[in-house]
Design a protein around this motif. Structure first.
Motif, PDB file in Angstrom:
ATOM      1  N   UNK A   1       4.737  12.942  35.278  1.00  0.00           N
ATOM      2  CA  UNK A   1       4.506  11.592  35.798  1.00  0.00           C
ATOM      3  C   UNK A   1       3.711  10.758  34.817  1.00  0.00           C
ATOM      4  N   UNK A   2       3.767   9.444  34.999  1.00  0.00           N
ATOM      5  CA  UNK A   2       3.074   8.530  34.080  1.00  0.00           C
ATOM      6  C   UNK A   2       1.559   8.689  34.170  1.00  0.00           C
ATOM      7  N   UNK A   3       1.026   8.829  35.385  1.00  0.00           N
ATOM      8  CA  UNK A   3      -0.424   8.985  35.546  1.00  0.00           C
ATOM      9  C   UNK A   3      -0.928  10.234  34.839  1.00  0.00           C
ATOM     10  N   UNK A   4      -0.179  11.317  34.964  1.00  0.00           N
ATOM     11  CA  UNK A   4      -0.580  12.569  34.309  1.00  0.00           C
ATOM     12  C   UNK A   4      -0.479  12.442  32.794  1.00  0.00           C
ATOM     13  N   UNK A   5       0.551  11.761  32.320  1.00  0.00           N
ATOM     14  CA  UNK A   5       0.688  11.546  30.875  1.00  0.00           C
ATOM     15  C   UNK A   5      -0.473  10.710  30.346  1.00  0.00           C
ATOM     16  N   UNK A   6      -0.882   9.704  31.133  1.00  0.00           N
ATOM     17  CA  UNK A   6      -1.981   8.833  30.707  1.00  0.00           C
ATOM     18  C   UNK A   6      -3.312   9.576  30.619  1.00  0.00           C
ATOM     19  N   UNK A   7      -3.458  10.638  31.377  1.00  0.00           N
ATOM     20  CA  UNK A   7      -4.711  11.404  31.380  1.00  0.00           C
ATOM     21  C   UNK A   7      -4.742  12.499  30.316  1.00  0.00           C
ATOM     22  N   UNK A   8      -3.609  12.727  29.644  1.00  0.00           N
ATOM     23  CA  UNK A   8      -3.552  13.776  28.619  1.00  0.00           C
ATOM     24  C   UNK A   8      -4.159  13.284  27.308  1.00  0.00           C
ATOM     25  N   UNK A   9      -4.861  14.155  26.581  1.00  0.00           N
ATOM     26  CA  UNK A   9      -5.331  13.765  25.241  1.00  0.00           C
ATOM     27  C   UNK A   9      -4.168  13.700  24.258  1.00  0.00           C
ATOM     28  N   UNK A  10      -4.364  13.007  23.170  1.00  0.00           N
ATOM     29  CA  UNK A  10      -3.301  12.842  22.166  1.00  0.00           C
ATOM     30  C   UNK A  10      -2.843  14.189  21.617  1.00  0.00           C
ATOM     31  N   UNK A  11      -3.757  15.143  21.477  1.00  0.00           N
ATOM     32  CA  UNK A  11      -3.406  16.459  20.929  1.00  0.00           C
ATOM     33  C   UNK A  11      -2.422  17.196  21.830  1.00  0.00           C
ATOM     34  N   UNK A  12      -2.511  16.993  23.155  1.00  0.00           N
ATOM     35  CA  UNK A  12      -1.568  17.622  24.084  1.00  0.00           C
ATOM     36  C   UNK A  12      -0.229  16.899  24.070  1.00  0.00           C
ATOM     37  N   UNK A  13      -0.265  15.571  24.014  1.00  0.00           N
ATOM     38  CA  UNK A  13       0.980  14.792  23.933  1.00  0.00           C
ATOM     39  C   UNK A  13       1.769  15.176  22.683  1.00  0.00           C
ATOM     40  N   UNK A  14       1.048  15.468  21.603  1.00  0.00           N
ATOM     41  CA  UNK A  14       1.686  15.819  20.327  1.00  0.00           C
ATOM     42  C   UNK A  14       2.574  17.062  20.445  1.00  0.00           C
ATOM     43  N   UNK A  15       2.185  18.020  21.296  1.00  0.00           N
ATOM     44  CA  UNK A  15       2.941  19.285  21.387  1.00  0.00           C
ATOM     45  C   UNK A  15       3.678  19.426  22.722  1.00  0.00           C
ATOM     46  N   UNK A  16       3.805  18.347  23.502  1.00  0.00           N
ATOM     47  CA  UNK A  16       4.581  18.417  24.745  1.00  0.00           C
ATOM     48  C   UNK A  16       6.021  18.832  24.429  1.00  0.00           C
ATOM     49  N   UNK A  17       6.495  19.846  25.133  1.00  0.00           N
ATOM     50  CA  UNK A  17       7.834  20.350  24.877  1.00  0.00           C
ATOM     51  C   UNK A  17       7.858  21.548  23.955  1.00  0.00           C
ATOM     52  N   UNK A  18       6.719  21.877  23.357  1.00  0.00           N
ATOM     53  CA  UNK A  18       6.638  23.041  22.458  1.00  0.00           C
ATOM     54  C   UNK A  18       5.674  24.074  23.028  1.00  0.00           C
ATOM     55  N   UNK A  19       5.668  24.218  24.347  1.00  0.00           N
ATOM     56  CA  UNK A  19       4.706  25.100  25.012  1.00  0.00           C
ATOM     57  C   UNK A  19       4.915  26.563  24.618  1.00  0.00           C
ATOM     58  N   UNK A  20       6.180  26.982  24.492  1.00  0.00           N
ATOM     59  CA  UNK A  20       6.450  28.380  24.137  1.00  0.00           C
ATOM     60  C   UNK A  20       5.884  28.714  22.766  1.00  0.00           C
ATOM     61  N   UNK A  21       6.104  27.823  21.813  1.00  0.00           N
ATOM     62  CA  UNK A  21       5.585  28.046  20.460  1.00  0.00           C
ATOM     63  C   UNK A  21       4.059  28.029  20.449  1.00  0.00           C
ATOM     64  N   UNK A  22       3.471  27.172  21.283  1.00  0.00           N
ATOM     65  CA  UNK A  22       2.008  27.082  21.345  1.00  0.00           C
ATOM     66  C   UNK A  22       1.407  28.365  21.909  1.00  0.00           C
ATOM     67  N   UNK A  23       1.974  28.866  23.005  1.00  0.00           N
ATOM     68  CA  UNK A  23       1.456  30.104  23.597  1.00  0.00           C
ATOM     69  C   UNK A  23       1.708  31.305  22.684  1.00  0.00           C
TER      70      UNK A  23
END
Length: 409
Positions: free
Chosen positions: A289-311
């Protein structure tokens, strides 16, 4: 100076003394008020807002030297902003409120005149209606419609690729050379659905379907000397069922893309102006959602969609990802590898600002954000024009091969 406590219940708002005894109360539900209005009042209080009448009630029952203790931080801020003379303290725990909560049913019966059993049934009904209202509020958010639309678009794309693979393999029994000559799936569907038999391939008919002249000539020549098997009308009709569906899916895809673009203009114009409607909608869907995206730091937005690689990086010590779905942005995927991480960081920072403006302000500043981003990208391309020189040790280690765990060199 005396401390007074604000105690909120579903049926009344109380001002308590230090012993937890009610000094004054304001009845929330009145004969002139509908049940929907009562539920809306409770919802507003849960969101940290009070009506003017409740504020007047609070102001009339506290003196300048009194200190009002409020459990909810949001309500405390709201009262401080609206009652300038009030001295408000936010406290998550107060002995007076705990005592009042222990004697809640007796206080309700004395002040409001509602017996315990009736009180519990009323609260149960109110909470059910309040839950329905919350669900409706969430469902009516336009950003969730956008998230569903982008997920639907992904499903359509997967289905198109699946159908295209099946039609190409099936039709190649009759005209195998067409598979290499026509790269676009939609053009392939058009040829199969509108012409079908290779014996009917003519330059004029292919050009009517939007095939280029040189490609049309190659197709006609290949059709004349094809080594494929003959095809009956019965077989062709079966193939056309899948091919026609593929063409309809392309039409659906275009309609969904148009819907997402128009919806993003309404929901998140700054994100749309910065990264485009499709990538912006995908980020909103991934964040929830937009509200949740707005509360995320830039570092998390940068890797959204790459959760498997991050873990995987966190668990096994592999290299962490430099970017997630924002890699789809041309500024990143068209840049050299050694610049992508820095550009992704800059883009994520601007996206974080754009999301917060869209969620909380609504002001359009996408042009300014995009201009700042382009300047930063130019700086990166100037400062890091050449790839970094690898350390000598790393080069030697690479030449020496992998070092296995437990092996000494």
């Amino acid at each position: 100076m005396a401390k007074k406590y604000l105690f909120i219940t579903p049926l009344a708002v109380y001002i308590l003394d230090e012993h937890g005894e009610p000094i004054a109360f304001y009845k929330l539900y009145r004969d002139s008020m509908s049940r929907e209005e009562h539920v809306r009042l409770l919802y507003d209080m849960e969101q940290g807002r009070l009506s003017e009448k409740i504020l007047e009630f609070i102001a009339s029952n506290i003196k300048k030297e009194d200190e009002l203790v409020v459990e909810d931080n949001d309500l405390g801020r709201f009262i401080s902003n609206n009652l300038k003379d009030a001295r408000v303290e936010s406290a998550t725990r107060g002995d007076a409120i705990l005592k009042a909560r222990e004697n809640l049913t007796s206080i309700i019966e004395k002040t409001v005149g509602v017996k315990p059993q009736e009180y519990y049934s009323l609260v149960h009904e109110l909470m059910l209606q309040l839950t329905r209202l919350k669900v409706k509020e969430v469902a009516e958010k336009r950003d969730l419609f956008v998230a569903q639309a982008i997920n639907a678009l992904d499903d359509v794309n997967k289905t198109i690729n699946l159908f295209a693979s099946r039609v190409r393999e099936w039709y190649s029994l009759h005209f195998p050379e067409l598979d290499e000559l026509v790269e676009e799936h939609e053009d392939y569907f058009k040829v199969v659905s509108n012409i079908g038999f290779r014996s009917k391939m003519t330059k004029e008919r292919l050009k009517e379907l939007g095939i280029k002249d040189d490609v049309a000539e190659k197709i006609v020549k290949a059709a004349q000397s094809s080594m494929g098997a003959d095809l009956t009308e019965f077989d062709l009709e079966a193939i056309r069922l899948i091919s026609d569906t593929g063409l309809r899916l392309y039409s659906i895809r275009r309609s969904l893309e148009k819907y997402i673009d128009e919806a993003m203009y309404e929901v998140a114009p700054n994100i749309r102006g910065l990264v485009g409607s499709l990538l912006g909608a995908r980020l909103i869907a991934l964040a929830g959602g937009l509200d949740k995206l707005a509360k995320l730091p830039a570092s998390t937005i940068q890797v959204l969609g790459a959760e498997k690689a991050l873990f995987r990086a966190l668990r096994y010590g592999a290299k962490p990802p430099k970017h997630g779905v924002i890699f789809q942005h041309p500024l990143i995927h068209r840049s050299p590898k050694w610049q992508r991480g820095k550009i992704a960081r800059a883009l994520a920072a601007k996206l974080a600002i754009a999301a917060r403006i869209d969620a909380f302000s609504g002001e359009y500043r996408a042009d300014e954000l995009r201009e700042d981003l382009e300047k930063r990208v130019e700086e990166i391309k100037t400062l890091y024009a050449k790839p970094p020189v690898k350390p000598e040790r790393a080069v030697k280690a690479k030449k020496g091969g992998k070092k296995f765990r437990g092996e000494k060199r």
